[in-house]
Design an enzyme around this catalytic site. Structure first.
Site, PDB file in Angstrom:
ATOM      1  N   ARG A 237       0.862  -1.187   0.000  1.00 56.25           N
ATOM      2  CA  ARG A 237       0.000   0.000   0.000  1.00 56.25           C
ATOM      3  C   ARG A 237       0.895   1.232   0.000  1.00 56.25           C
ATOM      4  NH1 ARG A 237      -3.203  -3.258  -1.209  1.00 56.25           N
ATOM      5  NH2 ARG A 237      -5.238  -3.732  -0.260  1.00 56.25           N
ATOM      6  N   GLU A 265      -2.853   7.573  -4.609  1.00 57.09           N
ATOM      7  CA  GLU A 265      -3.001   6.744  -5.798  1.00 57.09           C
ATOM      8  C   GLU A 265      -4.259   7.234  -6.517  1.00 57.09           C
ATOM      9  OE1 GLU A 265      -2.005   2.142  -6.436  1.00 57.09           O
ATOM     10  OE2 GLU A 265      -3.919   2.445  -5.411  1.00 57.09           O
ATOM     11  N   HIS A 284      -0.773  -0.223 -10.278  1.00 55.82           N
ATOM     12  CA  HIS A 284      -1.414  -1.249  -9.455  1.00 55.82           C
ATOM     13  C   HIS A 284      -1.741  -2.502 -10.282  1.00 55.82           C
ATOM     14  CE1 HIS A 284      -3.593  -1.323  -5.335  1.00 55.82           C
ATOM     15  NE2 HIS A 284      -3.328  -2.556  -5.716  1.00 55.82           N
TER      16      HIS A 284
END
Length: 326
Positions: A237, A265, A284
């Protein structure tokens, strides 16, 4: 789940398998628990098969599902939709996190080996010169012989990374507050403090959960401990790394980074991380995508079949585990 997720996850074979194990309308995809069109199905539902985009299962949502007993998540983390109300209700929960861990670990190992071989640097030099470059000069002191890799977090993904690294001639360190020296030795790694790992590793890969205590686990002070030329890999993360501090280090060229997740993000368009030659930035993509989604769907169906047979889940999610997992 989102309708697009259903289309990506479940091919004809998976839908056939689902219809065989459950009394279900495979065309019904619920994206809003207040949708009147879904009210009847939700009222009768004993099990929910969820995926990315599932709304939170709040007490209000659960009130619409009086017969609900279990949730099977056809993805990794359940933290986005499993709430305290689910545990208070006594629901059982399973997920396909084990299946989703596999491609993340594979991406990580590829990043480790490419980082050791200085692939980003070599490709950039070759692209700029567009003529012969000396492999010896361009690699310099790089290479994967007896490099030290620091794994942060003995999660599913962290453990799988350790397994996949065994054939290589690397030294692997591990930091995990829940793993002692003996357990680390059983995995074939050496347990160290996080600061010791940072100081000693040529490549650091992060696989810790997103928790209040892990926010900015790699802050300015800890990033400064990394040796010159070290590579930081983050597939966990974005919040585990102080983005501003890392950007400062990367701008100097002292460190390298492979970042599949960031904080925020998505990064703002003005972020220099998009253009730095010592950064590999991906959107991602390390987790299950493309043909890997089928593996995740079938892992969830495996669990649903266990529920139908009345046997325990192979990979249950427990409330107490979520305090230290993704």
């Amino acid at each position: 789940m989102d309708a697009s997720v259903r289309e990506a996850l479940f091919d004809a074979a998976a839908l056939e398998r689902l219809a065989a194990v459950a009394d279900i309308d495979t065309a019904l995809v619920v994206q809003d628990f207040t949708d009147p069109a879904a009210a009847g199905a939700l009222a009768d539902a004993e099990a929910l098969l969820t995926g990315w985009g599932c709304p939170p299962l709040t007490a209000e949502a659960l009130a619409r599902m009086p017969r609900l007993r279990t949730v099977v998540h056809a993805a990794g983390s359940v933290k986005h939709h499993i709430t305290a109300a689910c545990w208070e209700r006594g629901l059982t929960v399973a997920s396909a996190a084990g299946a989703n861990a596999l491609p993340v670990a594979e991406y990580t190992v590829a990043a480790i080996l490419f980082s050791g071989k200085r692939v980003l640097h070599s490709a950039r030099v070759y692209r700029e010169k567009r003529s012969w470059v000396s492999p010896i000069d361009v690699i310099g002191s790089g290479g994967n012989h007896q490099r030290t890799v620091g794994v942060v977090g003995a999660s599913r993904i962290g453990r799988r990374v350790i397994e996949l690294l065994r054939p290589y001639d690397l030294h692997v360190l591990l930091h995990d507050p829940y793993v002692d020296d003996e357990q680390a030795a059983e995995m074939g790694v050496r347990a160290v403090s996080l600061d010791a790992l940072a100081r000693s590793s040529d490549i650091v890969t992060i696989h810790a959960p997103e928790l209040p205590e892990t926010r900015h686990l790699f802050d300015r002070a800890r990033l400064a401990l990394l040796p010159d030329g070290a590579t930081l890999i983050n597939t966990s993360r974005g919040s585990l790394v102080d983005t501003a501090a890392l950007t400062e280090e990367l701008l100097t060229g002292r460190l390298n980074a492979v970042l599949d997740v960031t904080d925020p993000e998505v990064l703002p368009a003005s972020s220099p991380l998009y253009d730095l030659p010592n950064v590999l930035l991906t959107p991602h993509v390390a987790g299950s995508l493309g043909n890997e989604l089928g593996r995740m769907a079938h892992a969830a169906l495996d669990e649903l079949e266990r529920y139908a047979r009345g046997v325990p889940y192979a990979d249950p999610v427990r409330a107490e585990d979520l305090t230290r997992s993704a």
